[in-house]
Design a protein around this motif. Structure first.
Motif, PDB file in Angstrom:
ATOM      1  N   LYS A 108       0.765  -1.249  -0.083  1.00 51.93           N
ATOM      2  CA  LYS A 108      -0.071  -0.023  -0.157  1.00 51.93           C
ATOM      3  C   LYS A 108       0.752   1.349   0.110  1.00 51.93           C
ATOM      4  CE  LYS A 108      -3.964  -2.222   2.228  1.00 51.93           C
ATOM      5  NZ  LYS A 108      -4.864  -2.096   0.976  1.00 51.93           N
ATOM      6  N   LYS A 109       2.022   1.087   0.591  1.00 49.88           N
ATOM      7  CA  LYS A 109       2.792   2.603   0.624  1.00 49.88           C
ATOM      8  C   LYS A 109       4.023   2.381   0.038  1.00 49.88           C
ATOM      9  CE  LYS A 109      -0.244   4.548   3.132  1.00 49.88           C
ATOM     10  NZ  LYS A 109      -0.899   5.797   2.782  1.00 49.88           N
ATOM     11  N   GLY A 110       4.594   1.210  -0.255  1.00 47.62           N
ATOM     12  CA  GLY A 110       5.875   1.110  -0.891  1.00 47.62           C
ATOM     13  C   GLY A 110       7.009   1.305   0.061  1.00 47.62           C
ATOM     14  N   MET A 111       6.610   0.956   1.235  1.00 48.11           N
ATOM     15  CA  MET A 111       7.852   1.158   2.457  1.00 48.11           C
ATOM     16  C   MET A 111       8.017  -0.279   2.961  1.00 48.11           C
ATOM     17  SD  MET A 111       5.477   4.153   4.599  1.00 48.11           S
ATOM     18  CE  MET A 111       6.575   3.787   6.064  1.00 48.11           C
ATOM     19  N   LEU A 112       9.013  -0.201   3.575  1.00 48.49           N
ATOM     20  CA  LEU A 112       9.461  -1.679   4.499  1.00 48.49           C
ATOM     21  C   LEU A 112      10.120  -2.756   3.292  1.00 48.49           C
ATOM     22  CD1 LEU A 112       6.712  -2.134   7.042  1.00 48.49           C
ATOM     23  CD2 LEU A 112       8.948  -0.628   7.268  1.00 48.49           C
ATOM     24  N   LYS A 113      10.588  -2.268   2.129  1.00 52.20           N
ATOM     25  CA  LYS A 113      11.049  -3.395   1.349  1.00 52.20           C
ATOM     26  C   LYS A 113      12.367  -4.231   1.972  1.00 52.20           C
ATOM     27  CE  LYS A 113       9.654  -0.802  -3.095  1.00 52.20           C
ATOM     28  NZ  LYS A 113      10.082  -0.150  -4.074  1.00 52.20           N
ATOM     29  N   VAL A 114      13.285  -3.301   2.511  1.00 50.51           N
ATOM     30  CA  VAL A 114      14.241  -4.361   2.884  1.00 50.51           C
ATOM     31  C   VAL A 114      13.952  -5.053   4.246  1.00 50.51           C
ATOM     32  CG1 VAL A 114      16.352  -4.165   4.160  1.00 50.51           C
ATOM     33  CG2 VAL A 114      15.863  -2.476   2.550  1.00 50.51           C
ATOM     34  N   TRP A 115      13.134  -4.506   4.899  1.00 52.03           N
ATOM     35  CA  TRP A 115      12.529  -5.234   6.155  1.00 52.03           C
ATOM     36  C   TRP A 115      11.623  -6.410   5.711  1.00 52.03           C
ATOM     37  CZ3 TRP A 115      13.166  -5.548  10.939  1.00 52.03           C
ATOM     38  CH2 TRP A 115      12.223  -6.174  11.887  1.00 52.03           C
ATOM     39  N   ASN A 116      11.094  -6.549   4.575  1.00 55.51           N
ATOM     40  CA  ASN A 116      10.268  -7.579   4.084  1.00 55.51           C
ATOM     41  C   ASN A 116      11.064  -8.686   3.825  1.00 55.51           C
ATOM     42  OD1 ASN A 116       7.565  -6.847   4.654  1.00 55.51           O
ATOM     43  ND2 ASN A 116       7.331  -5.527   2.799  1.00 55.51           N
ATOM     44  N   VAL A 117      12.304  -8.301   3.030  1.00 58.48           N
ATOM     45  CA  VAL A 117      13.151  -9.390   2.562  1.00 58.48           C
ATOM     46  C   VAL A 117      13.799  -9.875   3.819  1.00 58.48           C
ATOM     47  CG1 VAL A 117      15.063  -9.903   0.945  1.00 58.48           C
ATOM     48  CG2 VAL A 117      13.319  -8.248   0.289  1.00 58.48           C
ATOM     49  N   VAL A 118      14.201  -9.158   4.703  1.00 57.31           N
ATOM     50  CA  VAL A 118      14.792  -9.589   5.738  1.00 57.31           C
ATOM     51  C   VAL A 118      13.884 -10.678   6.669  1.00 57.31           C
ATOM     52  CG1 VAL A 118      15.677  -8.899   8.400  1.00 57.31           C
ATOM     53  CG2 VAL A 118      16.431  -7.601   6.140  1.00 57.31           C
ATOM     54  N   LEU A 119      12.595 -10.468   6.688  1.00 52.64           N
ATOM     55  CA  LEU A 119      11.478 -11.089   7.549  1.00 52.64           C
ATOM     56  C   LEU A 119      11.386 -12.672   6.806  1.00 52.64           C
ATOM     57  CD1 LEU A 119       8.653  -8.829   8.490  1.00 52.64           C
ATOM     58  CD2 LEU A 119      10.572 -10.100   9.753  1.00 52.64           C
ATOM     59  N   VAL A 120      11.305 -12.388   5.457  1.00 47.93           N
ATOM     60  CA  VAL A 120      11.392 -13.602   4.580  1.00 47.93           C
ATOM     61  C   VAL A 120      12.687 -14.542   4.878  1.00 47.93           C
ATOM     62  CG1 VAL A 120      11.475 -14.800   2.157  1.00 47.93           C
ATOM     63  CG2 VAL A 120       9.977 -13.063   2.977  1.00 47.93           C
ATOM     64  N   THR A 121      13.971 -13.821   4.663  1.00 48.43           N
ATOM     65  CA  THR A 121      14.988 -14.609   5.180  1.00 48.43           C
ATOM     66  C   THR A 121      14.867 -15.414   6.435  1.00 48.43           C
ATOM     67  OG1 THR A 121      16.238 -13.099   3.645  1.00 48.43           O
ATOM     68  CG2 THR A 121      17.336 -14.464   5.129  1.00 48.43           C
ATOM     69  N   ALA A 122      14.434 -14.190   7.534  1.00 49.92           N
ATOM     70  CA  ALA A 122      14.446 -14.856   8.908  1.00 49.92           C
ATOM     71  C   ALA A 122      13.657 -15.858   8.886  1.00 49.92           C
ATOM     72  CB  ALA A 122      14.184 -13.840   9.689  1.00 49.92           C
ATOM     73  N   THR A 123      12.396 -15.925   8.519  1.00 47.86           N
ATOM     74  CA  THR A 123      11.504 -17.268   8.256  1.00 47.86           C
ATOM     75  C   THR A 123      11.900 -18.273   8.171  1.00 47.86           C
ATOM     76  OG1 THR A 123       9.665 -15.387   8.281  1.00 47.86           O
ATOM     77  CG2 THR A 123       9.247 -17.880   8.019  1.00 47.86           C
ATOM     78  N   PHE A 124      12.831 -18.307   6.911  1.00 49.41           N
ATOM     79  CA  PHE A 124      13.130 -19.424   6.208  1.00 49.41           C
ATOM     80  C   PHE A 124      14.488 -19.764   7.148  1.00 49.41           C
ATOM     81  CE2 PHE A 124      16.075 -21.497   2.996  1.00 49.41           C
ATOM     82  CZ  PHE A 124      15.200 -22.964   2.785  1.00 49.41           C
ATOM     83  N   LEU A 156      20.633  -2.755  -1.893  1.00 49.50           N
ATOM     84  CA  LEU A 156      19.961  -1.699  -1.061  1.00 49.50           C
ATOM     85  C   LEU A 156      19.661  -0.560  -1.621  1.00 49.50           C
ATOM     86  CD1 LEU A 156      22.241  -1.420   2.392  1.00 49.50           C
ATOM     87  CD2 LEU A 156      19.655  -2.269   2.270  1.00 49.50           C
ATOM     88  N   PRO A 157      20.438  -0.025  -2.538  1.00 53.23           N
ATOM     89  CA  PRO A 157      19.977   1.112  -3.543  1.00 53.23           C
ATOM     90  C   PRO A 157      18.547   1.224  -4.205  1.00 53.23           C
ATOM     91  CG  PRO A 157      22.269   0.514  -3.822  1.00 53.23           C
ATOM     92  CD  PRO A 157      21.792  -0.607  -3.171  1.00 53.23           C
ATOM     93  N   ILE A 158      18.302   0.101  -4.661  1.00 47.73           N
ATOM     94  CA  ILE A 158      17.009  -0.393  -5.218  1.00 47.73           C
ATOM     95  C   ILE A 158      15.703  -0.550  -4.427  1.00 47.73           C
ATOM     96  CG2 ILE A 158      17.876  -0.327  -7.679  1.00 47.73           C
ATOM     97  CD1 ILE A 158      17.240  -3.340  -7.263  1.00 47.73           C
ATOM     98  N   LEU A 159      16.302  -0.852  -3.087  1.00 47.29           N
ATOM     99  CA  LEU A 159      15.231  -1.165  -2.034  1.00 47.29           C
ATOM    100  C   LEU A 159      14.823   0.065  -1.032  1.00 47.29           C
ATOM    101  CD1 LEU A 159      16.714  -4.532  -0.574  1.00 47.29           C
ATOM    102  CD2 LEU A 159      14.680  -4.203  -1.962  1.00 47.29           C
ATOM    103  N   ARG A 160      14.948   1.184  -1.586  1.00 47.66           N
ATOM    104  CA  ARG A 160      14.452   2.398  -0.708  1.00 47.66           C
ATOM    105  C   ARG A 160      12.967   2.583  -0.670  1.00 47.66           C
ATOM    106  NH1 ARG A 160      19.203   5.061  -3.159  1.00 47.66           N
ATOM    107  NH2 ARG A 160      17.732   5.551  -4.800  1.00 47.66           N
ATOM    108  N   SER A 161      12.523   2.944   0.285  1.00 48.59           N
ATOM    109  CA  SER A 161      11.106   3.260   0.472  1.00 48.59           C
ATOM    110  C   SER A 161      10.776   4.305  -0.187  1.00 48.59           C
ATOM    111  CB  SER A 161      10.738   3.482   1.810  1.00 48.59           C
ATOM    112  OG  SER A 161      10.859   2.362   2.472  1.00 48.59           O
ATOM    113  N   GLU A 162       9.461   4.384  -0.731  1.00 51.64           N
ATOM    114  CA  GLU A 162       8.927   5.443  -1.712  1.00 51.64           C
ATOM    115  C   GLU A 162       8.395   6.291  -0.719  1.00 51.64           C
ATOM    116  OE1 GLU A 162       6.282   2.999  -4.050  1.00 51.64           O
ATOM    117  OE2 GLU A 162       8.007   2.049  -4.843  1.00 51.64           O
ATOM    118  N   HIS A 163       7.775   5.991   0.287  1.00 50.32           N
ATOM    119  CA  HIS A 163       7.468   7.061   1.418  1.00 50.32           C
ATOM    120  C   HIS A 163       8.101   6.669   2.743  1.00 50.32           C
ATOM    121  CE1 HIS A 163       3.977   6.491  -1.612  1.00 50.32           C
ATOM    122  NE2 HIS A 163       3.917   7.623  -1.384  1.00 50.32           N
ATOM    123  N   ARG A 164       7.740   7.753   3.610  1.00 46.66           N
ATOM    124  CA  ARG A 164       8.293   7.737   4.768  1.00 46.66           C
ATOM    125  C   ARG A 164       6.922   7.674   5.961  1.00 46.66           C
ATOM    126  NH1 ARG A 164      13.239   8.104   5.801  1.00 46.66           N
ATOM    127  NH2 ARG A 164      14.524   8.979   3.975  1.00 46.66           N
TER     128      ARG A 164
END
Lengths: 110, 666
Positions: B267-283, B332-340
């Motif tokens: 919905k907001k284009g935020m937390l892109k890095v965080w989501n990849v980290v969470l998927v990695t953590a889950t696996f 990291l450079p392309i995982l920047r959030s679109e909103h704050r």
């Protein structure tokens, strides 16, 4: 299980495996190489996602307002912002699609 | 059969190696035929793994004691259903189940995506192929399920651990494995998105249902395991913070965090890095769970003996983490959030807080699990982390999480004003305070955490109820439909949101069940002769005598207890002790009387029988509202299924969105 049956079973497995991996190279198939998304394609996907997010945001805003989660003032302010964002994205999409030589074949509304 | 199974596993290994290499080459050359070949290899690997699985099942059914796995886990006296479920009782068999689910999921992913996600799919195939290489390699070279016994085959097997001879053990491990293993799919897509640089929301859309499925299976698997512990282990509880229970809970918590934060990205284009980290953590946590169960490094009723797979699994987890971290840093450079984040009073902020609490809880549990291992490695003495440690964090993180479960749905995206918050929260907050006061007056103030949990449950229930009521009212205003129709429409138009609320309701039921049965449980123990009675929480148990019964592989001695309350006879209970001659083990067979009205259990355990057989020692517990935990499981499943159920409108919108790209890819 006799040795012959085991050997037969293993032979079937190996044969099926070999056919499976070789089949795409011997079967007639259209096109051998995948096109890669261009920078413009990626930009378009980003913009379409932003557009859909703005539309979804507007729908959600409407629902939140109807269910009393937002005051009228908050609702109006947020609606203006989301509409402006959607309009901005649509302008960028138009600009991208009207570039000479770019995406002349692409549907305007995807 | 052993030779055939071993050969099938080796063919799987070769196919996986080929699929990985071919997929990488296909991605680099954008060669569709090579990709198709890699995809076929992964699908064929499922076929060969399935052949090995059937070979082991046939060996079990035929009591082929020349195979060590069969000889170690079954006997001629074992009932047929446990003979087959012994498949996952051994380390080798359970790893084979891992591989079967993994290759099955990989084949399904290849089939589902045969005409879409072409830019991601080669890398997805490469990652799934790489994981398959590891597990098929382990089964081919390290932990072989078809290894022969040394010398002539024994006339009978050693039998199955009696604790595993329970119907729940037929369903619980496969359900957990479905959860553990299918987490590999979201991980593969996340890594593919990073490698290909296509970090838009496409990969999230592709993995959403897979993540929900894994999360649902882990949740249902844990509850099945809890019920098994409750009815089989015989100590009166359902969750002991056993390292292997924790092993399933940790990835479930991380997946729960991901399922919430993914909405913020969409919905907001935020937390892109965080989501990849969470998927990695889950696996990684799912792999760590496998390590805990397979390595025997920690003591647990589930863990297998010290084995050679431990170091290999640990090494694999290190490789996975290093691989994922390298990719994340690179992209990291392309995982920047679109909103704050614009306000801490917004739905995205509540999701973020919920994520932090879930992850903090997961890592608190992780520390509790690894501390004994580290302690032994550093000091040479194994320390244990006991229940109070986990309960402390359960309360410290669980209560704020419960509060957020109520707050989140009522807060608008981006930011909410104080006025609208006051209006929205007035009734839920007042209801919670009133419920808390009432419960305190009723004498439930003995546990502050319990009273707080109950009050918060009322708060969350009211918020969910209001959400449904307001949503239905709005639907009726728009479409003029009946109340039941508006409910169906409301859920149908937004399955994720309302399915999510049903899951929240399951969480409320779970919390009420856990809180009531743990904070307000009553226990009593007594040695009784014939005709003597004991009392526990208003129940009277009178010992009537012993009975004996036998079946093919066990003999059970039970104490018959007549149950009454306020002079009314409520029936009888027969807790017993069961002896398994083949296994040389005995177990407590508990007996439970359940009140359908209150959900309260009268739970009885036969602690001992005197040598002369004239008296018995009985422990009785009254666990209030414990049945709500199992009801919560059914509600959780319903909510998860509503959320997972395909939404044709959403599918059409996504198809339109990606039509331009698909047109170019086709």
């Amino acid at each position: 299980m006799s040795d012959a049956a085991i050997a037969g079973g293993v032979a079937v497995l190996v044969t099926v495996a070999v056919i499976a991996i070789a089949w795409p190279f011997v079967a007639p198939q259209r096109g051998q190489r995948d096109a890669v998304l261009s920078r413009e394609d990626r930009r378009r996907i980003d913009l379409l996602e932003r557009r859909d997010a703005a539309y979804a945001g507007l729908r959600e805003l409407e629902q939140d307002h109807r269910t009393g989660k937002l005051s009228n003032d908050d609702y109006e302010a947020e609606r203006r912002r989301l509409r402006a964002e959607a309009a901005e994205v649509l302008r960028e999409l138009d600009a991208l699609d009207s570039k000479p030589g770019e995406r002349a074949d692409a549907p305007r509304e995807v | 059969m052993a030779t055939f199974g071993t050969a099938a596993l080796f063919v799987t290994f070769v196919l996986a190696v080929y699929a990985t290499g071919a997929a990488v080459l296909a991605a680099r050359r954008r060669d569709r035929r090579l990709m198709q070949s890699a995809s076929n290899a992964l699908t064929a690997a499922f076929g060969t793994t399935l052949a090995a699985t059937f070979a082991l099942l046939i060996a079990l059914a035929r009591h082929d004691f020349s195979i060590r796995t069969v000889a170690d886990t079954t006997s001629l006296q074992l009932p047929w259903q446990y003979t087959l479920s012994a498949f996952w009782a051994s380390q080798e068999g359970s790893l084979l189940l891992w591989l079967t689910v993994l290759t099955g999921a990989s084949a399904l992913v290849m089939f589902q995506n045969r005409r879409r996600n072409r830019e991601l799919l080669p890398w997805v195939a490469a990652v799934l192929g790489g994981i398959t290489v590891f597990f098929s390699g382990m089964l081919s070279f390290v932990s072989q399920p078809f290894q022969q016994v040394s010398g002539p085959p024994p006339a009978n097997g050693a039998g199955l651990d009696p604790a595993l001879q329970n119907p729940y053990m037929v369903a619980h491990p496969p359900m957990l494995y479905l959860g553990y293993v299918t987490v590999a799919v979201p991980f593969a897509f996340a890594m593919a998105a990073l490698i290909s640089g296509r970090v838009d929301s496409r990969w999230l859309v592709a993995v959403r249902r897979w993540t929900l499925f894994s999360w649902m299976c882990l949740g249902v698997g844990m509850l099945l395991g809890a019920h098994w512990a409750y009815v089989e282990i015989g100590w009166g509880g359902y969750w002991a913070w056993d390292p292997v229970e924790n092993a399933a809970l940790m990835p479930w918590l991380a997946a729960t965090a991901f399922l919430h934060s993914v909405m913020v990205q969409e919905k907001k284009g935020m937390l892109k890095v965080w989501n990849v980290v969470l998927v990695t953590a889950t696996f990684s946590l799912a792999l760590f769970g496998t390590f805990l169960t397979r390595s025997g490094v920690v003591g647990s009723i589930h863990a297998f003996v010290q084995s050679s797979v431990g170091p290999a699994l640990l090494g694999f987890i290190a490789v996975v983490l290093a691989f994922a971290v390298t990719l994340i840093v690179w992209r990291l450079p392309i995982l920047r959030s679109e909103h704050r984040l614009e306000s801490v009073v917004s739905r995205e902020a509540t999701f973020l807080f919920n994520n932090l609490l879930l992850l903090a809880f997961a890592f608190a549990i992780l520390w509790g699990v690894v501390f004994p291992i580290l302690s032994e490695a550093v000091r040479g003495v194994q320390s244990t982390v006991s229940t109070p440690y986990y309960n402390f964090f359960l309360v410290a993180f669980g209560l704020p999480l419960l509060l957020l479960t109520g707050i989140g749905p009522l807060v608008a995206w981006r930011k909410a004003s104080v006025n609208s918050l006051a209006r929205t929260f007035r009734w839920p907050a007042l209801s919670a305070l009133a419920a808390g006061a009432l419960l305190a007056l009723l004498g439930l103030g003995s546990s502050t955490a319990g009273l707080t949990a109950f009050s918060l449950c009322v708060f969350v229930t009211i918020t969910i109820g209001l959400e449904f009521a307001r949503g239905m009212s709005a639907r009726r205003a728009i479409a003029g439909t009946s109340w039941p129709r508006s409910l169906v429409d409301l859920i149908g138009r937004n399955r994720r949101r309302y399915g999510g609320y049903v899951v929240h309701l399951a969480v409320v039921l779970l919390v009420v069940g856990i809180t009531a049965s743990s904070a307000y449980s009553t226990a009593s123990e007594a040695t009784l002769g014939p005709g003597q009675s004991m009392r526990v929480a208003g129940y009277t148990l009178t010992y009537a005598g012993l009975t004996r019964s036998s079946d093919t592989n066990s003999t059970t001695t039970s104490a018959v207890l007549d149950v009454s309350r306020n002079g009314n006879r409520l029936g009888s209970l027969s807790p017993g002790q069961r002896i398994y001659p083949v296994e040389g083990r005995s177990t407590n067979e508990v007996d439970i009387q359940r009140s359908m009205l209150t959900g309260t259990d009268l739970y009885t355990i036969l602690q001992g029988i005197s040598k002369d057989g004239r008296s018995v020692t009985v422990k009785a517990l009254v666990n209030p509202a414990v049945s709500l935990i199992w009801v919560a499981g059914a509600v959780f499943l319903l909510g998860a299924l509503i959320t997972i159920w395909p939404d044709p409108r959403e599918a059409r919108q996504l198809a339109r969105r990606y039509a331009a790209a698909l047109a170019r890819e086709a």
